[in-house]
Design an enzyme around this catalytic site. Structure first.
Site, PDB file in Angstrom:
ATOM      1  CG  PHE A 161      -0.519   9.224   7.153  1.00  0.00           C
ATOM      2  CD1 PHE A 161      -0.377   7.864   7.342  1.00  0.00           C
ATOM      3  CD2 PHE A 161       0.398  10.082   7.773  1.00  0.00           C
ATOM      4  CE1 PHE A 161       0.652   7.354   8.135  1.00  0.00           C
ATOM      5  CE2 PHE A 161       1.427   9.587   8.568  1.00  0.00           C
ATOM      6  CZ  PHE A 161       1.551   8.215   8.743  1.00  0.00           C
TER       7      PHE A 161
ATOM      8  CE  LYS B  39       2.568   0.048  12.940  1.00  0.00           C
ATOM      9  NZ  LYS B  39       1.157  -0.144  12.510  1.00  0.00           N
TER      10      LYS B  39
ATOM     11  CG  ASN C 273       3.047   4.378   1.930  1.00  0.00           C
ATOM     12  OD1 ASN C 273       3.861   4.021   1.089  1.00  0.00           O
ATOM     13  ND2 ASN C 273       2.306   3.534   2.628  1.00  0.00           N
ATOM     14  CB  THR C 274       4.094  10.553   4.998  1.00  0.00           C
ATOM     15  OG1 THR C 274       2.703  10.219   5.049  1.00  0.00           O
ATOM     16  CG2 THR C 274       4.255  12.047   5.200  1.00  0.00           C
TER      17      THR C 274
ATOM     18  CB  SER D 238       3.756   5.592   7.207  1.00  0.00           C
ATOM     19  OG  SER D 238       3.303   5.467   5.869  1.00  0.00           O
TER      20      SER D 238
ATOM     21  CG  ASN E 268       4.327   1.313   9.559  1.00  0.00           C
ATOM     22  OD1 ASN E 268       3.616   0.837   8.672  1.00  0.00           O
ATOM     23  ND2 ASN E 268       4.091   2.490  10.101  1.00  0.00           N
TER      24      ASN E 268
ATOM     25  CG  ASN F  63      -0.378   0.723   2.408  1.00  0.00           C
ATOM     26  OD1 ASN F  63      -0.465   1.947   2.521  1.00  0.00           O
ATOM     27  ND2 ASN F  63       0.237  -0.048   3.309  1.00  0.00           N
TER      28      ASN F  63
END
Length: 342
Positions: free
Chosen positions: A114, A216, A176-177, A174, A245, A110
C-alpha cells in the site's frame, strides 16, 4: 502490434522503474493526443450496481495507486478505472525490491505494501483530472494501524473519497499488509461491514447521492469461508464483491526464478483460483450481489470465462502488462459476442 517490442524494452528495466516509466509515457502520449490513434473500443454498455458502464472491462486497482494518471488510462478504452489502494496517511510501502516478474509463467509477484501519498493527495488528483468516466476508489488501512482500529481508517477514507467516486472498494485482502486478511474472518468482517454500511447511508443523505461499496476478497479461501463471506455480503446488502486479490500460493511457480519471493502472485497462475472463487460466490450469493471478476485475464476468452462463472464485470492488471492495451479491446469484443449468444 508494436507492444511486444515495447514490452521487451520495458522488461529489460527494473520492474518498478518500468512501471513508473510506462505511466509517465502514457501521460505524455495523452497530452500529445497519441493515444487517440489506438483502435477505438466500441461501446458495449452494461448496468451493474445501478451504474451504467460503457463496457464491462475495467482496470484493477494497484496500477495507479494515487490517481495521478487517470486521464491517460481512460484513453485505453476501459469501461471503468479503479485507483488505489489509498490509505488515510501517506506511507512508503515495503522495502525494495518489492516487484518481480516471472515471464515464464506470465506472472507477477508484488509486496508493495500500500505505498501511496495518502487519501488527500488522491482526492486532489481526481479533482484536477476532471475525469468523467466510471471511477472506483480502492481504500485500505495504514500499516501501523492495528486491526482493532482498522475500521477508523476505512471510515476516514470513505468520508474523503465518497463525493469523487462512482463506487468505493474496501480492500481487506492484500497479503502485503500484516494481518490485513484477518479482517475477512466472521466477527471482524461483520463489524467492519456494519460500520461501512452505516457510514455509507449517512454520506448518501449528506451528499444526496448513493455511492455503491464493494468488498475485495482473497483467492486463498476455502468454500466454508466463501459461504460465510457471501452470507455477510447479503446480510449487509453490499453492492458488489471483487474476486479476487492476489494469491500467496506458489505451487505453479515455485521452481521459477523469483517464484518463492514473498508477496501476492498475479497473472496466468491466478486464472483457476479466481474463477473458482467466482463460481462459489455466484452459487452462494444467488444473484443478490454482483461479482467483479479479476485474476489471470490474458485474452477475450479468459474474460468470457469469468462472466460465465458468474461475474458481471471484469478487471485487468497483469494481463495488461504482458499483452498491452490491445487486450482491452479484445476482451470487450469477446464479451460482446458472448452476450449475443446467451
Amino acid at each position: 502490434m508494436l507492444y511486444p517490442l515495447i514490452r521487451s524494452a520495458l522488461f529489460s528495466l527494473d520492474p518498478e522503474d518500468a512501471h513508473g516509466l510506462t505511466l509517465s509515457s502514457l501521460d505524455v502520449a495523452h497530452t500529445l493526443g497519441l493515444l487517440k490513434l489506438l483502435p477505438r473500443v466500441q461501446s458495449k454498455p452494461v448496468r451493474v450496481m445501478d451504474i451504467d458502464f460503457p463496457n464491462a472491462v475495467g482496470l484493477a486497482a494497484g496500477l495507479d495507486k494515487d490517481g495521478a494518471h487517470i486521464k491517460a488510462l481512460g484513453d485505453l478504452g476501459f469501461g471503468f478505472l479503479e485507483i488505489g489502494t489509498v490509505t488515510p496517511r501517506p506511507q512508503p510501502g515495503n522495502p525494495k525490491p518489492r516487484l518481480f516478474r516471472l515471464p515464464d509463467a506470465e506472472a507477477i509477484i508484488n509486496r508493495m505494501g500500500f505505498n501511496n501519498r495518502g487519501v488527500d493527495n488522491l482526492v486532489r488528483n481526481v479533482e484536477m483530472s476532471g475525469f468523467k468516466g466510471v471511477l472506483g476508489i480502492n481504500i485500505g488501512k495504514n500499516k501501523d494501524t492495528p486491526n482493532e482500529h482498522a475500521v477508523d481508517d476505512y471510515l476516514t477514507c470513505l468520508n474523503k473519497v465518497y463525493a469523487r467516486a462512482s463506487y468505493v472498494t474496501i480492500n481487506i485482502s492484500s497479503p502485503n499488509t500484516q494481518n490485513l486478511r484477518e479482517l475477512q474472518k466472521d466477527e471482524a468482517l461483520d463489524a467492519l461491514l456494519s460500520a461501512i454500511k452505516l457510514r455509507q447511508s449517512e454520506l448518501a443523505q449528506q451528499h444526496n447521492r448513493y455511492v455503491p461499496v464493494a468488498l475485495k476478497i482473497a483467492p486463498d479461501l476455502d468454500e466454508a469461508q466463501i459461504a460465510a463471506i457471501a452470507a455477510l455480503l447479503m446480510m449487509h446488502r453490499m453492492d458488489a464483491v471483487i474476486a479476487t486479490n492476489t494469491t500467496i500460493a506458489r505451487d505453479a511457480v515455485a521452481d521459477l526464478p523469483n517464484g518463492t519471493e514473498t508477496g501476492g502472485l498475479s497473472g496466468v497462475p491466478m486464472q483457476a483460483a479466481s474463477t473458482r472463487v467466482i463460481k462459489l460466490l455466484a452459487h452462494h450469493l444467488k444473484n443478490e450481489v454482483p461479482i467483479i471478476g479479476v485474476g489471470g485475464i490474458f485474452s477475450g476468452d479468459d474474460a468470457a470465462a469469468k462472466i460465465e462463472a458468474g461475474a458481471s464485470l471484469v478487471q485487468l492488471y497483469s494481463g495488461l502488462i504482458y499483452r498491452g492495451p490491445e487486450l482491452v479491446n479484445a476482451c470487450v469484443q469477446r464479451l460482446a459476442v458472448n452476450s449475443l449468444t446467451t
